[in-house]
Design a protein around this motif. Structure first.
Motif, PDB file in Angstrom:
ATOM      1  N   GLN B 114     -11.031   4.611   1.787  1.00 35.72           N
ATOM      2  CA  GLN B 114     -10.474   3.253   1.798  1.00 35.72           C
ATOM      3  C   GLN B 114      -9.043   3.276   2.317  1.00 35.72           C
ATOM      4  O   GLN B 114      -8.642   2.425   3.109  1.00 35.72           O
ATOM      5  N   LEU B 115      -8.257   4.281   1.886  1.00 35.11           N
ATOM      6  CA  LEU B 115      -6.866   4.366   2.322  1.00 35.11           C
ATOM      7  C   LEU B 115      -6.785   4.638   3.824  1.00 35.11           C
ATOM      8  O   LEU B 115      -5.885   4.143   4.509  1.00 35.11           O
ATOM      9  N   ARG B 116      -7.714   5.411   4.325  1.00 33.27           N
ATOM     10  CA  ARG B 116      -7.704   5.775   5.738  1.00 33.27           C
ATOM     11  C   ARG B 116      -7.849   4.552   6.649  1.00 33.27           C
ATOM     12  O   ARG B 116      -7.451   4.582   7.809  1.00 33.27           O
ATOM     13  N   LYS B 117      -8.381   3.475   6.123  1.00 34.05           N
ATOM     14  CA  LYS B 117      -8.523   2.258   6.928  1.00 34.05           C
ATOM     15  C   LYS B 117      -7.168   1.661   7.274  1.00 34.05           C
ATOM     16  O   LYS B 117      -7.050   0.834   8.171  1.00 34.05           O
ATOM     17  N   PHE B 118      -6.108   2.067   6.561  1.00 33.67           N
ATOM     18  CA  PHE B 118      -4.757   1.585   6.857  1.00 33.67           C
ATOM     19  C   PHE B 118      -4.021   2.524   7.810  1.00 33.67           C
ATOM     20  O   PHE B 118      -2.882   2.242   8.198  1.00 33.67           O
ATOM     21  N   ASP B 119      -4.654   3.635   8.190  1.00 30.87           N
ATOM     22  CA  ASP B 119      -3.986   4.616   9.030  1.00 30.87           C
ATOM     23  C   ASP B 119      -3.585   3.996  10.372  1.00 30.87           C
ATOM     24  O   ASP B 119      -4.412   3.381  11.046  1.00 30.87           O
ATOM     25  N   GLY B 120      -2.317   4.160  10.716  1.00 31.42           N
ATOM     26  CA  GLY B 120      -1.845   3.627  11.987  1.00 31.42           C
ATOM     27  C   GLY B 120      -1.489   2.157  11.966  1.00 31.42           C
ATOM     28  O   GLY B 120      -1.104   1.598  12.994  1.00 31.42           O
ATOM     29  N   ALA B 121      -1.579   1.525  10.810  1.00 26.99           N
ATOM     30  CA  ALA B 121      -1.267   0.093  10.735  1.00 26.99           C
ATOM     31  C   ALA B 121       0.227  -0.121  10.484  1.00 26.99           C
ATOM     32  O   ALA B 121       0.876   0.676   9.818  1.00 26.99           O
ATOM     33  N   THR B 122       0.750  -1.186  11.055  1.00 22.32           N
ATOM     34  CA  THR B 122       2.127  -1.606  10.774  1.00 22.32           C
ATOM     35  C   THR B 122       2.046  -2.804   9.843  1.00 22.32           C
ATOM     36  O   THR B 122       1.492  -3.846  10.223  1.00 22.32           O
ATOM     37  N   VAL B 123       2.536  -2.639   8.646  1.00 19.41           N
ATOM     38  CA  VAL B 123       2.281  -3.615   7.586  1.00 19.41           C
ATOM     39  C   VAL B 123       3.533  -3.842   6.750  1.00 19.41           C
ATOM     40  O   VAL B 123       4.431  -2.994   6.717  1.00 19.41           O
ATOM     41  N   PRO B 124       3.596  -4.972   6.037  1.00 24.87           N
ATOM     42  CA  PRO B 124       4.683  -5.157   5.065  1.00 24.87           C
ATOM     43  C   PRO B 124       4.418  -4.289   3.836  1.00 24.87           C
ATOM     44  O   PRO B 124       3.286  -4.200   3.363  1.00 24.87           O
ATOM     45  N   VAL B 125       5.476  -3.666   3.332  1.00 26.41           N
ATOM     46  CA  VAL B 125       5.329  -2.720   2.231  1.00 26.41           C
ATOM     47  C   VAL B 125       6.302  -3.065   1.114  1.00 26.41           C
ATOM     48  O   VAL B 125       7.504  -3.218   1.343  1.00 26.41           O
ATOM     49  N   PHE B 126       5.763  -3.196  -0.107  1.00 28.29           N
ATOM     50  CA  PHE B 126       6.593  -3.272  -1.298  1.00 28.29           C
ATOM     51  C   PHE B 126       6.557  -1.897  -1.961  1.00 28.29           C
ATOM     52  O   PHE B 126       5.530  -1.216  -1.925  1.00 28.29           O
ATOM     53  N   ILE B 127       7.661  -1.505  -2.592  1.00 28.84           N
ATOM     54  CA  ILE B 127       7.696  -0.247  -3.339  1.00 28.84           C
ATOM     55  C   ILE B 127       8.032  -0.553  -4.795  1.00 28.84           C
ATOM     56  O   ILE B 127       9.066  -1.168  -5.094  1.00 28.84           O
ATOM     57  N   PHE B 128       7.133  -0.124  -5.694  1.00 27.86           N
ATOM     58  CA  PHE B 128       7.381  -0.218  -7.132  1.00 27.86           C
ATOM     59  C   PHE B 128       7.946   1.124  -7.564  1.00 27.86           C
ATOM     60  O   PHE B 128       7.305   2.170  -7.359  1.00 27.86           O
TER      61      PHE B 128
END
Lengths: 90, 318
Positions: B114-128
């Motif tokens: 499931q995580l690999r589906k985000f590979d190479g994506a440019t996305v907004p990221v929040f950090i907790f």
């Protein structure tokens, strides 16, 4: 509406005659008299709920109001049960 | 000569404020386009409710947030500033380095896919972080959003018995804009524990048996990397999913035309559901038409007592 462990789409069912409903849903193996009762209950329940919602919104009811919905909410919204409905006890 | 200074025109006041907060250790990375208006973060409780709600949205909603697994290893890969030294030894910064990190997460094969589906994506990221702060940035309108970053996901190798690094699935995060990351930095303090920030499960709708015309035998299942060991949602939500209103069907060229589902019943022998489509509408479809059958969106499922899942639609051919 759930009757004898089968969940029926009340909005769709209310658009059918009792015979058409029985013919459509007979594959579940439910006895015919139970299917007929289910349809009667749907018509009563759906009709009561429809009148109640139309009364509160000021909309006049029409005879052919039980159409299968074509909106983006689909046709699977008809599972209203009156508060005193004691069907489908486990 | 008068003392002239342009400092007020280029700088800012530098008074130290007590109890100022800086970034802690990342615990959870949350990806998604959700933007929080000032009313959404007016109080911490309001923000937390909105944040958790965004996690439970369906994939069709652009406001959905996707929490990654809890981070167990952090490597700072932030690029050093590019500097140059003048002939007299003055070191000048030529270019800012960009923040970048490698996170190690401990996940199984299923979640790794499931995580690999985000590979190479440019996305907004929040950090907790470990101070329970959710970090992002704030725009000119006061909206709180994630920082744009390029994501990389590398699968875990076999353990080699020597290096701890073979224990992780690695997630690389390279923030695109230093200005957004530093100059527009913002955070919201929360009561979250990392375990509260968990995403939904993808559940496949499978055919448990051959269909008979408009009557389908369907089983929502979590597809396992271990073959023959899928998790059946029938075992988890036997009665909750036996509700016609929670099932949807669509036809048409774009599979967006609603097709009525007339009834849903449990098939106890199969551990599946008998899902019946409207015979008239079904018959009217041309031969070889595609039909999409799925469950309702996660918020509706949740209201019906089915928590934590989202259906991956089944496409059948008439």
């Amino acid at each position: 509406m759930k009757y004898n462990h089968i969940s029926f789409n009340a909005q769709w069912a209310s658009s059918l005659t009792e015979d058409a409903f029985v013919e459509h849903e007979k594959h579940h193996g439910m006895p015919e008299e139970q299917l007929r009762e289910a349809h009667k209950l749907i018509m009563k329940s759906y009709g009561d709920n429809k009148k109640s919602s139309e009364k509160s919104s000021g909309v006049q009811s029409s005879k052919n109001s039980g159409q299968v919905a074509g909106s983006d909410k689909g046709s699977n919204s008809g599972s209203e049960r009156p508060a005193n409905d004691h069907r489908d006890k486990k | 000569m008068p003392v002239l200074s342009l400092c007020p025109k280029v700088g800012a006041n530098t008074g130290p404020i007590a109890c100022d907060v800086n970034r802690g250790m990342p615990q959870v990375m949350i990806i998604g386009g959700k933007t929080f208006a000032p009313a959404d973060y007016a109080t911490s409780d309001t923000f937390q409710a909105a944040f958790l709600e965004a996690i439970t949205l369906g994939n069709s909603d652009s406001n959905k947030l996707y929490p990654f697994p809890e981070i167990v290893n952090v490597v700072n890969n932030t690029e050093a500033d590019t500097t140059g030294t003048t002939g007299t030894g003055v070191v000048l910064k030529l270019r800012d380095g960009r923040p970048a990190y490698t996170f190690g997460v401990l996940v199984g094969s299923n979640l790794e896919k499931q995580l690999r589906k985000f590979d190479g994506a440019t996305v907004p990221v929040f950090i907790f972080d470990d101070k329970s702060n959710v970090w992002g940035s704030v725009d000119a309108a006061g909206n709180f959003k994630g920082n744009r970053a390029r994501i990389g996901v590398t699968g875990k190798p076999f353990d080699d018995g020597n290096s701890i690094d073979t224990a992780y699935t690695t997630v690389t995060v390279s923030f695109i804009s230093l200005k957004q990351f530093v100059d527009f930095a913002a955070f919201v303090n929360t009561d979250f524990d990392a375990s509260e920030l968990e995403g939904l499960y993808d559940i496949a709708i499978l055919e448990a048996a051959a269909h008979a015309s408009n009557v389908y035998k369907l089983s929502p299942e979590y597809v396992n990397s271990q073959l023959g060991a899928n998790l059946k949602m029938y075992d988890q939500y036997e009665d909750e999913l036996a509700v016609a209103a929670l099932w949807k069907a669509f036809s048409g060229a774009s599979l967006t035309t609603p097709l009525a589902i007339t009834s849903v019943a449990k098939d106890t022998a199969l551990g599946a559901y008998t899902v019946t489509l409207d015979t008239t509408a079904y018959a009217a479809l041309p031969a070889l038409s595609k039909i999409k059958i799925t469950l309702d969106e996660p918020p509706a499922l949740k209201a019906g007592g089915v928590i934590g899942i989202e259906a991956v639609p089944l496409i059948v051919t008439k």
